[in-house]
Write a protein that holds these residues in place. Structure first.
Motif, mmCIF file in Angstrom:
data_model
loop_
_atom_site.group_PDB
_atom_site.id
_atom_site.type_symbol
_atom_site.label_atom_id
_atom_site.label_comp_id
_atom_site.label_asym_id
_atom_site.label_seq_id
_atom_site.Cartn_x
_atom_site.Cartn_y
_atom_site.Cartn_z
ATOM 1 N N ARG A 2 47.677 27.326 32.619
ATOM 2 C CA ARG A 2 48.788 28.256 32.444
ATOM 3 C C ARG A 2 48.415 29.422 31.530
ATOM 4 O O ARG A 2 47.731 29.244 30.535
ATOM 5 N N LEU A 3 48.842 30.610 31.885
ATOM 6 C CA LEU A 3 48.547 31.804 31.093
ATOM 7 C C LEU A 3 49.583 32.009 29.991
ATOM 8 O O LEU A 3 50.765 31.747 30.196
ATOM 9 N N SER A 4 49.143 32.499 28.855
ATOM 10 C CA SER A 4 50.078 32.875 27.793
ATOM 11 C C SER A 4 50.698 34.230 28.133
ATOM 12 O O SER A 4 50.170 34.973 28.964
ATOM 13 N N SER A 5 51.783 34.567 27.463
ATOM 14 C CA SER A 5 52.416 35.874 27.664
ATOM 15 C C SER A 5 51.419 36.991 27.435
ATOM 16 O O SER A 5 51.366 37.972 28.171
ATOM 17 N N TYR A 10 47.736 41.321 29.699
ATOM 18 C CA TYR A 10 46.433 41.918 29.990
ATOM 19 C C TYR A 10 46.219 42.045 31.500
ATOM 20 O O TYR A 10 45.767 43.078 31.988
ATOM 21 N N LEU A 11 46.544 40.999 32.232
ATOM 22 C CA LEU A 11 46.359 41.055 33.687
ATOM 23 C C LEU A 11 47.183 42.194 34.283
ATOM 24 O O LEU A 11 46.709 42.952 35.135
ATOM 25 N N ASN A 42 37.633 40.710 23.142
ATOM 26 C CA ASN A 42 37.858 39.301 22.895
ATOM 27 C C ASN A 42 38.627 38.622 24.028
ATOM 28 O O ASN A 42 38.217 37.597 24.555
ATOM 29 N N MET A 43 39.738 39.222 24.374
ATOM 30 C CA MET A 43 40.594 38.636 25.403
ATOM 31 C C MET A 43 39.921 38.679 26.775
ATOM 32 O O MET A 43 40.021 37.738 27.551
ATOM 33 N N ILE A 106 59.032 34.250 31.890
ATOM 34 C CA ILE A 106 59.775 32.982 31.971
ATOM 35 C C ILE A 106 59.593 32.328 33.346
ATOM 36 O O ILE A 106 59.569 33.009 34.363
ATOM 37 N N GLY A 107 59.504 31.004 33.326
ATOM 38 C CA GLY A 107 59.554 30.216 34.564
ATOM 39 C C GLY A 107 58.451 30.538 35.558
ATOM 40 O O GLY A 107 57.482 31.223 35.238
#
Lengths: 222, 222
Positions: A2-5, A10-11, A42-43, A106-107
DNA sequence: TTTGGTTTTTAGCTCAGGCTAAAAATTTTA
DNA sequence: TAAAATTTTTAGCCTGAGCTAAAAACCAAA
């Protein structure tokens, strides 16, 4: 995984740059995600390891297919929430961006597809930007040109904006220009290139070139 | 000073404990926020410094007025989003908790008041829990008792649940028990204390005591 | 009141995601 | 093509929020 916010942002930023100018440099990304170039490096390393991004030092970043997929879904979520906020909660179109930016994280698919159905599968968001469908297909806005391209005599309908900053949108409000309105270009003033539009052959609107450049229109039949 | 999601969860947890048993010990908080007691100590120190919580080592935590305010607003947000998800997006009532848990951290008063208006100021969430109003006033559910308190001959309407876990809610679904339904208690079986309910004097529902203890009802006139 | 059990706190560590300042690589310009 | 300017990376640090393990405080029972 799962990706963080933050990762999602970034994507989305890379996607925006790919769709626009073409090249997602470290610095342009830093500007979009509001971080320093060092943080971006870094990211990008992390996102590359996780398979969302293709990235080699000094070469800029591109999305992998799954990264692009993710980004398109985010755009979809963002735009659907904007529709919800404007249509259902009656927010002004200049006030929804930052809320949608929160809601888009969200979700998952389930939520957004239900929202989509609830809103009756809107094709465009409140700024006229197309909403990707559940399969990630972005319907391209057909025949849209900048209002500054129109010539005297053209009839057209306003269908979008290039600049969706609050400042610009509120300016359009003051001119009572909104999506869907039909105009005829009756005059182009040589002095400052400002245009005169008529609405239903009665109300006149004077539009500066600066504004016209940021308003998207579709020409209609004579 | 804006609270993080994590901080908000702590306030909500303390609030829940205050409303319930009364005392928010370090350990009970740890269970609610799913962290270790050590982490709780840490966070409580911060929340105390920031004025949301009153807390002295080994004494447990209580909310300050502004902390309580914050917590009630979170409950309001949570329950309104649950209503939205069930009423508008047609989620099942057992599937909305975790999504609402995410949504409750988004935006501020403005958003939630607009959502409230859009939903036409609902008084209860999908599980029958009361929704605090914009001023933070929690309307107490009147005359609600556990279904296990009813005696033979009682007529009543199901108005809430004590246990809103998915497991329990889906069990009620199987018994087709839902909020608002009216029943008469026609028998109480001594052997296992299970009850027999009739709906509209026709359909019969057999309810174990374990279930009855977790269903809230309001007695109605004969 | 002393001993044992429970609860809370402290100390020190990890991880994500930022930051600055300096070094390295690349690109542009003279 | 060498110097200057720009961009990217590295190194080292910070903060929030968590963790474990051990110490300290508290409570209760013998």
């Amino acid at each position: 995984m799962r990706l963080s916010s933050s990762q999602e942002n970034y994507l989305k930023a890379i996607y925006k740059l790919e769709v626009g100018d073409g090249i997602a440099t470290n610095q342009s990304l830093a500007a979009l995600v509001e971080a320093t170039p060092a943080s971006v490096t870094n990211m990008l390393r992390k996102l590359t390891e996780a398979g969302w991004v293709e990235y080699q030092a000094y070469q800029g970043a591109t999305l992998t297919p799954s990264g692009r997929n993710e980004a398109v879904t985010l755009v979809r979520k963002h735009r659907l929430w904007e529709v919800f906020l404007v249509e259902k909660l009656h927010y002004d179109w200049d006030a929804v961006h930052s809320l949608a930016e929160e809601l888009e994280h969200i979700g998952g698919e389930e939520l957004i597809n239900r929202l989509d159905a609830f809103l009756e599968h809107p094709a465009y968001d409140p700024h006229g930007d197309p909403i990707p469908n559940a399969k990630g297909v972005v319907r391209i806005r057909q025949h849209a040109i900048a209002a500054s391209e129109a010539v005297v005599g053209d009839r057209f309908v306003v269908c979008g904006v290039k600049d969706s900053s609050s400042l610009f949108l509120r300016h359009l409000d003051k001119l009572s220009i909104c999506l869907g309105k039909a105009y005829t270009l009756i005059d182009l003033l040589e002095f400052d290139q400002s245009a005169v539009w008529t609405e239903k052959d009665s109300a006149l609107t004077s539009v500066s070139n600066e504004v016209a450049k940021n308003v998207l229109i579709q020409l209609t039949d004579e």
